[in-house]
Write an enzyme that holds these catalytic residues in place. Sequence first.
Site, short mmCIF file in Angstrom:
data_model
loop_
_atom_site.label_atom_id
_atom_site.label_comp_id
_atom_site.label_asym_id
_atom_site.label_seq_id
_atom_site.Cartn_x
_atom_site.Cartn_y
_atom_site.Cartn_z
CB CYS A 8 -0.91 0.00 1.23
SG CYS A 8 -2.24 1.24 1.12
CG ASP A 131 -4.02 -0.51 10.21
OD1 ASP A 131 -2.99 -0.98 10.73
OD2 ASP A 131 -4.00 0.51 9.50
#
Length: 213
Positions: A8, A131
């Site tokens: 990412c 996360d």
Amino acid sequence: MAVEVKICGITDEEAMDAAIEAGADYVGLVFYPPSPRAVTAERAAELVEFTPAEILKVGLFVDPDDATLDTVLTQVRLDLLQLHGTETPERIEAIRLEYGLPVMKVISVASAEDLAAAEPFLAVTDRLLFDAKPPQGATLPGGNAVSFDWTILKGRKWGVPWMLAGGLTPANVAEAVRISGAGAVDVSSGVESAPGVKDADKIRAFIKAARGR
């Protein structure tokens, strides 16, 4: 089955090439201006232009309004929308219907109790991403190089695929997969030489480690 890997926060061709060549399953583009990894729609379009179709292009947004989504999606070929803000289930359902793209909702986790936050989204999202909660005073919702207790995920099932993120690096991702049982992992700062600057060697090492090679 091999662990899926998402790289990412890609901002340049070198990082994109490294992710593709190393065998990434997903590449992430950040459309959140405060992030050092943010790209414009025009830049993102250039980056994904020659990305193989089998690699899923993910757009990361934080509480986006329709104008933001319109600007990006009219220019960038995305396969998955990652929503990293305070979006409600109703908002996510509206985005899915409006744009016809699958959505991955990010759940911020510090303890086992935080996993319950995923429940309201199960009927309206295609994927979940767990996360680490940002540290106090952090200005970004992710990419803070912080991890959480992976044991709280072991054996858990949600009915939709899920991904693990937060403080993952080439050195710890194999252990994270083993402990959590994650079938997919997401990395951003853990493969950088500086904020927003990806390191090709670290990308290769991360993907290799995630898959136990």
